[in-house]
Design a protein around this motif. Sequence first.
Motif, short mmCIF file in Angstrom:
data_model
loop_
_atom_site.label_atom_id
_atom_site.label_comp_id
_atom_site.label_asym_id
_atom_site.label_seq_id
_atom_site.Cartn_x
_atom_site.Cartn_y
_atom_site.Cartn_z
N TYR A 27 0.83 -1.20 0.00
CA TYR A 27 0.00 0.00 0.00
C TYR A 27 0.87 1.25 0.00
O TYR A 27 1.85 1.32 0.73
N THR A 66 -4.78 3.48 1.96
CA THR A 66 -6.13 3.28 2.47
C THR A 66 -6.73 4.62 2.88
O THR A 66 -6.01 5.61 3.06
N LYS A 67 -8.03 4.66 3.06
CA LYS A 67 -8.71 5.90 3.45
C LYS A 67 -8.21 6.42 4.80
O LYS A 67 -8.15 7.61 5.02
N ASN A 68 -7.86 5.52 5.68
CA ASN A 68 -7.47 5.91 7.04
C ASN A 68 -5.98 6.20 7.19
O ASN A 68 -5.53 6.58 8.25
N SER A 69 -5.21 6.02 6.12
CA SER A 69 -3.77 6.25 6.24
C SER A 69 -3.48 7.75 6.24
O SER A 69 -4.24 8.56 5.71
N ASP A 71 -1.23 10.88 5.06
CA ASP A 71 -0.31 11.30 4.00
C ASP A 71 0.81 12.10 4.64
O ASP A 71 0.62 13.23 5.06
#
Length: 74
Positions: A27, A66-69, A71
């Motif tokens: 990911y 993922t959406k929760n990662s 940046d």
Amino acid sequence: MKDELRLVRNDLNQLEQYEKRRDLLIYGISYTKDKNVTDIVLKLDNTLGLTLKENDFNAIHRLPPTKNSVDKTK
């Protein structure tokens, strides 16, 4: 006939899952032209202190974060 079809589907599913056991999902590694994802993973393994070889994988899949990662580039 339905029972036989159900058994065949189950067998097929098990075979597909068995084949995927050596797939690697990564990911958050962005796509870079002319960069081989296998080379990236093999360089990463040195950083992590692992010993990986190209034939350790059937396939390597590069997936978006993922959406929760978080940046961390911003």
